[in-house]
Design a protein around this motif. Sequence first.
Motif, mmCIF file in Angstrom:
data_model
loop_
_atom_site.group_PDB
_atom_site.id
_atom_site.type_symbol
_atom_site.label_atom_id
_atom_site.label_comp_id
_atom_site.label_asym_id
_atom_site.label_seq_id
_atom_site.Cartn_x
_atom_site.Cartn_y
_atom_site.Cartn_z
ATOM 1 N N HIS A 144 0.821 -1.211 0.000
ATOM 2 C CA HIS A 144 0.000 0.000 0.000
ATOM 3 C C HIS A 144 0.854 1.260 0.000
ATOM 4 C CE1 HIS A 144 -3.995 -1.891 1.459
ATOM 5 N NE2 HIS A 144 -3.396 -2.629 0.559
ATOM 6 N N LEU A 145 2.158 1.098 0.107
ATOM 7 C CA LEU A 145 3.065 2.245 0.100
ATOM 8 C C LEU A 145 3.738 2.468 -1.252
ATOM 9 C CD1 LEU A 145 4.792 1.866 3.575
ATOM 10 C CD2 LEU A 145 2.951 3.416 2.924
ATOM 11 N N GLN A 146 3.454 1.591 -2.210
ATOM 12 C CA GLN A 146 4.035 1.760 -3.541
ATOM 13 C C GLN A 146 3.471 3.025 -4.175
ATOM 14 O OE1 GLN A 146 6.437 -0.340 -4.557
ATOM 15 N NE2 GLN A 146 6.159 -1.294 -2.567
ATOM 16 N N LEU A 147 4.330 3.790 -4.819
ATOM 17 C CA LEU A 147 3.868 5.013 -5.464
ATOM 18 C C LEU A 147 3.220 4.690 -6.804
ATOM 19 C CD1 LEU A 147 6.822 7.446 -4.741
ATOM 20 C CD2 LEU A 147 4.587 7.359 -3.634
ATOM 21 N N PRO A 148 2.157 5.400 -7.144
ATOM 22 C CA PRO A 148 1.530 5.192 -8.445
ATOM 23 C C PRO A 148 2.471 5.636 -9.563
ATOM 24 C CG PRO A 148 0.197 6.638 -7.036
ATOM 25 C CD PRO A 148 1.490 6.380 -6.335
ATOM 26 N N PRO A 149 2.310 5.081 -10.761
ATOM 27 C CA PRO A 149 3.174 5.508 -11.870
ATOM 28 C C PRO A 149 2.923 6.967 -12.218
ATOM 29 C CG PRO A 149 1.480 3.951 -12.617
ATOM 30 C CD PRO A 149 1.348 4.070 -11.138
ATOM 31 N N ASP A 150 3.975 7.649 -12.640
ATOM 32 C CA ASP A 150 3.906 9.046 -13.076
ATOM 33 C C ASP A 150 3.360 10.001 -12.020
ATOM 34 O OD1 ASP A 150 4.859 8.240 -15.591
ATOM 35 O OD2 ASP A 150 2.819 7.771 -16.252
ATOM 36 N N CYS A 151 3.608 9.705 -10.761
ATOM 37 C CA CYS A 151 3.124 10.592 -9.701
ATOM 38 C C CYS A 151 4.152 11.685 -9.412
ATOM 39 C CB CYS A 151 2.824 9.810 -8.424
ATOM 40 S SG CYS A 151 4.276 9.172 -7.593
ATOM 41 N N PRO A 152 3.695 12.806 -8.855
ATOM 42 C CA PRO A 152 4.659 13.859 -8.509
ATOM 43 C C PRO A 152 5.535 13.416 -7.356
ATOM 44 C CG PRO A 152 2.464 14.427 -7.737
ATOM 45 C CD PRO A 152 2.333 13.162 -8.539
ATOM 46 N N LEU A 153 6.689 14.028 -7.248
ATOM 47 C CA LEU A 153 7.612 13.713 -6.169
ATOM 48 C C LEU A 153 7.028 14.111 -4.820
ATOM 49 C CD1 LEU A 153 10.973 14.922 -7.753
ATOM 50 C CD2 LEU A 153 10.126 12.570 -7.567
ATOM 51 N N THR A 154 7.380 13.368 -3.785
ATOM 52 C CA THR A 154 6.948 13.686 -2.433
ATOM 53 C C THR A 154 7.538 15.015 -2.008
ATOM 54 O OG1 THR A 154 6.782 11.355 -1.872
ATOM 55 C CG2 THR A 154 7.021 12.881 -0.031
ATOM 56 N N SER A 155 6.713 15.825 -1.343
ATOM 57 C CA SER A 155 7.178 17.110 -0.833
ATOM 58 C C SER A 155 7.477 16.970 0.651
ATOM 59 C CB SER A 155 6.119 18.189 -1.041
ATOM 60 O OG SER A 155 6.513 19.387 -0.395
ATOM 61 N N PHE A 156 8.701 17.301 1.032
ATOM 62 C CA PHE A 156 9.086 17.259 2.439
ATOM 63 C C PHE A 156 9.060 18.645 3.063
ATOM 64 C CE2 PHE A 156 11.093 13.450 0.690
ATOM 65 C CZ PHE A 156 10.533 12.503 1.533
ATOM 66 N N GLY A 157 8.668 19.641 2.298
ATOM 67 C CA GLY A 157 8.572 20.992 2.833
ATOM 68 C C GLY A 157 9.935 21.559 3.193
ATOM 69 N N ARG A 158 9.919 22.735 3.778
ATOM 70 C CA ARG A 158 11.155 23.413 4.150
ATOM 71 C C ARG A 158 11.642 23.018 5.522
ATOM 72 N NH1 ARG A 158 8.309 28.556 2.687
ATOM 73 N NH2 ARG A 158 8.145 28.353 0.464
ATOM 74 N N HIS A 159 10.750 22.544 6.361
ATOM 75 C CA HIS A 159 11.097 22.259 7.756
ATOM 76 C C HIS A 159 10.832 20.798 8.065
ATOM 77 C CE1 HIS A 159 11.429 26.544 8.246
ATOM 78 N NE2 HIS A 159 10.220 26.670 7.751
ATOM 79 N N HIS A 160 11.674 19.917 7.601
ATOM 80 C CA HIS A 160 11.488 18.484 7.817
ATOM 81 C C HIS A 160 12.353 18.027 8.989
ATOM 82 C CE1 HIS A 160 10.292 14.455 6.917
ATOM 83 N NE2 HIS A 160 11.542 14.061 6.811
ATOM 84 N N THR A 161 12.033 18.501 10.175
ATOM 85 C CA THR A 161 12.773 18.095 11.361
ATOM 86 C C THR A 161 11.799 17.736 12.461
ATOM 87 O OG1 THR A 161 12.877 20.350 12.192
ATOM 88 C CG2 THR A 161 14.745 19.600 10.867
#
Length: 170
Positions: A144-161
């Motif tokens: 269920h964690l597989q990314l769909p084909p042609d999906c946009p990249l994951t956004s981690f934002g500016r503050h990923h801490t």
Amino acid sequence: MLEKALTQITKVQRKELHLVGAGRTDAGVHAWGQVAHFVTPFNYNTLDSIHAALNGLLPLDIRVREIGAAVPEFHARFSCRSGFMYRQVRNMVALLIQVGKEALDSDIVPMILETKDRRELAKYTLPAPPHGLCLVSVKYKEDHLQLPPDCPLTSFGRHHTITKCKLPFY
């Protein structure tokens, strides 16, 4: 609050958005690892702008740390693998504190686990207070964690801490 921000950004009505969280935490429990999903009829080329817009609308103490695409089978609540029942973690923490204080014998822990009945745990101690407890992560079924084909990249934002979790001393 998240639902209101999403409807404002996507212009999708609440009933069509289908926002679902992985679960609830008791009042006072931090949910740093909370996971949610929503459905939108739009395809996004990038998730950075929706991510920034969400965090711009949310109060400063609520942050979306990551936003990404998911396969249609993914469900924030029902795709979980390690779920907990009402007050289960607070009961387990309270039991371990009692064992640590030597108020209860450590042999009680395997005995309670063998019963596979959470009501047995509640017989020995009251739930720990919620403050200081943190939902850090939710584990999911790998398929269920597989990314769909042609999906946009994951956004981690500016503050990923993650800041340190402040735990009370008993």
